[in-house]
Design a protein around this motif. Structure first.
Motif, PDB file in Angstrom:
ATOM      1  N   TRP A  39      -4.481   1.476  -1.720  1.00 19.98           N
ATOM      2  CA  TRP A  39      -3.271   0.914  -1.132  1.00 19.98           C
ATOM      3  C   TRP A  39      -2.113   1.864  -1.406  1.00 19.98           C
ATOM      4  CZ3 TRP A  39      -3.835  -2.491   2.361  1.00 19.98           C
ATOM      5  CH2 TRP A  39      -2.787  -3.302   2.790  1.00 19.98           C
ATOM      6  N   PRO A  40      -1.245   2.104  -0.420  1.00 25.56           N
ATOM      7  CA  PRO A  40      -0.183   3.100  -0.612  1.00 25.56           C
ATOM      8  C   PRO A  40       0.792   2.732  -1.730  1.00 25.56           C
ATOM      9  CG  PRO A  40      -0.445   2.533   1.715  1.00 25.56           C
ATOM     10  CD  PRO A  40      -1.240   1.539   0.938  1.00 25.56           C
ATOM     11  N   VAL A  41       1.228   3.742  -2.474  1.00 25.76           N
ATOM     12  CA  VAL A  41       2.203   3.522  -3.540  1.00 25.76           C
ATOM     13  C   VAL A  41       3.446   2.840  -2.998  1.00 25.76           C
ATOM     14  CG1 VAL A  41       3.778   4.678  -5.142  1.00 25.76           C
ATOM     15  CG2 VAL A  41       1.395   5.409  -5.000  1.00 25.76           C
ATOM     16  N   GLU A  42       3.899   3.261  -1.802  1.00 27.54           N
ATOM     17  CA  GLU A  42       5.146   2.725  -1.258  1.00 27.54           C
ATOM     18  C   GLU A  42       5.034   1.263  -0.857  1.00 27.54           C
ATOM     19  OE1 GLU A  42       3.197   5.218   2.077  1.00 27.54           O
ATOM     20  OE2 GLU A  42       3.469   5.311  -0.104  1.00 27.54           O
ATOM     21  N   ASN A  43       3.819   0.718  -0.800  1.00 28.50           N
ATOM     22  CA  ASN A  43       3.645  -0.695  -0.474  1.00 28.50           C
ATOM     23  C   ASN A  43       3.681  -1.580  -1.717  1.00 28.50           C
ATOM     24  OD1 ASN A  43       3.094   0.493   2.025  1.00 28.50           O
ATOM     25  ND2 ASN A  43       1.511  -0.992   2.534  1.00 28.50           N
ATOM     26  N   GLY A  44       4.057  -1.015  -2.842  1.00 28.38           N
ATOM     27  CA  GLY A  44       4.095  -1.784  -4.074  1.00 28.38           C
ATOM     28  C   GLY A  44       5.512  -2.083  -4.532  1.00 28.38           C
ATOM     29  N   GLU A  45       5.687  -3.268  -5.125  1.00 26.09           N
ATOM     30  CA  GLU A  45       6.948  -3.574  -5.790  1.00 26.09           C
ATOM     31  C   GLU A  45       7.007  -2.816  -7.112  1.00 26.09           C
ATOM     32  OE1 GLU A  45       7.723  -7.788  -6.107  1.00 26.09           O
ATOM     33  OE2 GLU A  45       6.620  -8.214  -4.251  1.00 26.09           O
ATOM     34  N   GLY A  46       8.168  -2.805  -7.725  1.00 24.93           N
ATOM     35  CA  GLY A  46       8.279  -2.186  -9.036  1.00 24.93           C
ATOM     36  C   GLY A  46       7.483  -2.958 -10.074  1.00 24.93           C
ATOM     37  N   ILE A  47       7.058  -2.277 -11.123  1.00 24.97           N
ATOM     38  CA  ILE A  47       6.285  -2.925 -12.186  1.00 24.97           C
ATOM     39  C   ILE A  47       7.175  -3.911 -12.939  1.00 24.97           C
ATOM     40  CG2 ILE A  47       5.112  -2.542 -14.396  1.00 24.97           C
ATOM     41  CD1 ILE A  47       4.219   0.189 -13.269  1.00 24.97           C
ATOM     42  N   GLN A  48       6.650  -5.114 -13.164  1.00 27.04           N
ATOM     43  CA  GLN A  48       7.343  -6.101 -13.988  1.00 27.04           C
ATOM     44  C   GLN A  48       6.629  -6.218 -15.330  1.00 27.04           C
ATOM     45  OE1 GLN A  48       6.941 -10.346 -13.171  1.00 27.04           O
ATOM     46  NE2 GLN A  48       9.125 -10.647 -13.520  1.00 27.04           N
ATOM     47  N   VAL A  49       7.386  -6.185 -16.417  1.00 27.71           N
ATOM     48  CA  VAL A  49       6.827  -6.371 -17.759  1.00 27.71           C
ATOM     49  C   VAL A  49       7.255  -7.733 -18.274  1.00 27.71           C
ATOM     50  CG1 VAL A  49       6.820  -5.548 -20.144  1.00 27.71           C
ATOM     51  CG2 VAL A  49       6.763  -3.906 -18.263  1.00 27.71           C
ATOM     52  N   LEU A  50       6.301  -8.480 -18.819  1.00 29.36           N
ATOM     53  CA  LEU A  50       6.544  -9.827 -19.326  1.00 29.36           C
ATOM     54  C   LEU A  50       6.091  -9.947 -20.771  1.00 29.36           C
ATOM     55  CD1 LEU A  50       5.140 -11.834 -16.279  1.00 29.36           C
ATOM     56  CD2 LEU A  50       7.550 -11.538 -16.847  1.00 29.36           C
ATOM     57  N   ARG A  51       6.850 -10.710 -21.549  1.00 29.72           N
ATOM     58  CA  ARG A  51       6.478 -11.020 -22.926  1.00 29.72           C
ATOM     59  C   ARG A  51       6.399 -12.532 -23.084  1.00 29.72           C
ATOM     60  NH1 ARG A  51       9.323 -12.925 -27.234  1.00 29.72           N
ATOM     61  NH2 ARG A  51       8.399 -12.555 -29.306  1.00 29.72           N
ATOM     62  N   ALA A 109       1.974  -6.316 -17.851  1.00 27.16           N
ATOM     63  CA  ALA A 109       2.716  -5.627 -16.793  1.00 27.16           C
ATOM     64  C   ALA A 109       2.080  -6.018 -15.470  1.00 27.16           C
ATOM     65  CB  ALA A 109       2.675  -4.118 -16.991  1.00 27.16           C
ATOM     66  N   THR A 110       2.894  -6.454 -14.525  1.00 29.91           N
ATOM     67  CA  THR A 110       2.397  -6.953 -13.242  1.00 29.91           C
ATOM     68  C   THR A 110       2.869  -6.064 -12.099  1.00 29.91           C
ATOM     69  OG1 THR A 110       2.426  -9.232 -14.067  1.00 29.91           O
ATOM     70  CG2 THR A 110       2.326  -8.929 -11.679  1.00 29.91           C
ATOM     71  N   LYS A 111       1.965  -5.798 -11.175  1.00 28.24           N
ATOM     72  CA  LYS A 111       2.289  -5.013  -9.981  1.00 28.24           C
ATOM     73  C   LYS A 111       1.875  -5.823  -8.766  1.00 28.24           C
ATOM     74  CE  LYS A 111       3.253  -1.006  -7.839  1.00 28.24           C
ATOM     75  NZ  LYS A 111       4.578  -0.364  -7.900  1.00 28.24           N
ATOM     76  N   TRP A 112       2.855  -6.138  -7.901  1.00 31.30           N
ATOM     77  CA  TRP A 112       2.556  -6.855  -6.669  1.00 31.30           C
ATOM     78  C   TRP A 112       2.515  -5.880  -5.507  1.00 31.30           C
ATOM     79  CZ3 TRP A 112       6.336  -9.676  -9.753  1.00 31.30           C
ATOM     80  CH2 TRP A 112       5.810 -10.830 -10.332  1.00 31.30           C
ATOM     81  N   LEU A 113       1.548  -6.074  -4.615  1.00 28.78           N
ATOM     82  CA  LEU A 113       1.319  -5.193  -3.481  1.00 28.78           C
ATOM     83  C   LEU A 113       1.679  -5.912  -2.183  1.00 28.78           C
ATOM     84  CD1 LEU A 113      -2.147  -3.898  -4.702  1.00 28.78           C
ATOM     85  CD2 LEU A 113       0.093  -2.892  -5.144  1.00 28.78           C
ATOM     86  N   ARG A 114       2.430  -5.217  -1.319  1.00 29.46           N
ATOM     87  CA  ARG A 114       2.898  -5.804  -0.060  1.00 29.46           C
ATOM     88  C   ARG A 114       2.130  -5.242   1.127  1.00 29.46           C
ATOM     89  NH1 ARG A 114       8.024  -8.379   0.277  1.00 29.46           N
ATOM     90  NH2 ARG A 114       8.755  -8.915  -1.805  1.00 29.46           N
ATOM     91  N   GLU A 115       2.270  -5.927   2.274  1.00 32.51           N
ATOM     92  CA  GLU A 115       1.628  -5.493   3.516  1.00 32.51           C
ATOM     93  C   GLU A 115       2.154  -4.132   3.981  1.00 32.51           C
ATOM     94  OE1 GLU A 115       0.731  -9.075   6.484  1.00 32.51           O
ATOM     95  OE2 GLU A 115       2.814  -9.072   5.788  1.00 32.51           O
ATOM     96  N   ARG A 116       3.448  -3.926   3.820  1.00 31.47           N
ATOM     97  CA  ARG A 116       4.121  -2.732   4.346  1.00 31.47           C
ATOM     98  C   ARG A 116       4.946  -2.091   3.246  1.00 31.47           C
ATOM     99  NH1 ARG A 116       5.244  -6.855   8.006  1.00 31.47           N
ATOM    100  NH2 ARG A 116       7.435  -6.932   7.362  1.00 31.47           N
ATOM    101  N   PRO A 117       5.525  -0.933   3.497  1.00 38.04           N
ATOM    102  CA  PRO A 117       6.385  -0.297   2.481  1.00 38.04           C
ATOM    103  C   PRO A 117       7.468  -1.245   1.995  1.00 38.04           C
ATOM    104  CG  PRO A 117       5.933   1.265   4.235  1.00 38.04           C
ATOM    105  CD  PRO A 117       5.348  -0.049   4.678  1.00 38.04           C
TER     106      PRO A 117
END
Length: 277
Positions: free
Chosen positions: A162-174, A267-275
């Motif tokens: 999946w393209p890098v540009e289709n991802g949101e920024g990484i979220q870190v949770l504690r 750390a969570t990474k969400w992936l989108r349909e488009r950039p």
């Protein structure tokens, strides 16, 4: 119709609709309007957009997918990653050695100064708010914000095709002792009025990668209630799950079980349909 069959012609029509830029929920509504039963339409969509994603060409792939070719160890940009568990429906893959111990500690250190109470999306408006269903602390990195973020993002992109540009920024949770995230879906509900402005930034979410930055003393598993699956939080491991439709039939309802002892960092990474912009 008394009996509706998923024919090759129907699958080809779905592919053509996706190539024309129509989202999965739009295609689903068109099929229902043409007389297809919802359950049959959903099965057809999932066959084309989820099960067939591993064989689809990159230009026509509509959900992220892990292609292992039967291997238990796959190359992901800059290192080998172990494939520990694969589930077809829901599409869930658990990886070992996704992050090194040093990467886990470095990501935690970069995130620590910016941690605040985690928020959830308000369905009616698309804004965010503090909600009792989510009792963690968190922060967001901008995509590509640091060398470490860029390395992890490239690793994810290679691993799930999946393209890098289709991802949101990484979220870190504690998650402190007792903290949890009650079961929820990661996609945006298409029936809610607040969804439309969110989708303008990159379309629907279609996949999630949760990376574990430490191992809690007890509790804190990622749970999939509809599938009866628990993924334990183990430092350096990650879990990926895909949901080609914004619909409960994907069985990707999931949550973060309460931490019983110690704390949990993810750390969570969400992936989108488009950039994603």
């Amino acid at each position: 119709m008394s009996e509706q069959l998923i024919t090759p012609e129907l699958r080809q029509w779905i592919i053509q609709q996706a190539q024309a830029g129509h989202s999965a929920d739009v295609v689903l509504e068109a099929m229902k309007a043409s007389g297809w039963e919802e359950s049959v339409a959903l099965d057809a969509l999932e066959q084309v957009m989820m099960a067939g994603a591993a064989q689809a060409q990159a230009a026509t792939r509509h959900v992220p997918e892990v292609v292992t070719d039967g291997l238990s160890r796959v190359w992901a940009h800059d290192k080998f990653v172990n494939v520990l568990v694969q589930i077809r429906h829901p599409r869930v893959v658990v990886f070992g050695d996704f992050l090194s111990a040093q990467e886990c500690e470095e990501l935690k250190a970069q995130a620590q100064p910016r941690m605040t109470r985690s928020q959830t999306v308000v369905n009616a408006t698309g804004d965010s708010e503090v909600n009792e269903v989510r009792t963690s602390q968190g922060m967001f990195f901008e995509r590509g914000e640091s060398e470490l973020c860029r390395r992890i993002e490239a690793r994810i992109a290679a691993l799930v095709n999946w393209p890098v540009e289709n991802g949101e920024g990484i979220q870190v949770l504690r998650y402190a002792p007792g903290a949890e995230y009650k079961p929820h879906f990661d996609y945006f509900d298409p029936n809610q009025p607040g969804t439309a402005p969110i989708l303008k930034r990159g379309g629907q979410r279609v996949g999630t990668v949760v990376m574990y930055l430490n191992t809690p003393d007890s509790g804190g598993a990622t749970t999939f209630p509809d599938a009866g699956v628990d993924v334990h939080a183990v430092a350096g491991q990650a879990v990926f799950f895909a949901y080609g439709l914004p619909h409960p039939s994907t069985k990707t309802l999931h949550g973060g079980a309460p931490v019983q002892q110690g704390e949990k960092w993810v750390a969570t990474k969400w992936l989108r349909e488009r950039p994603f912009e």
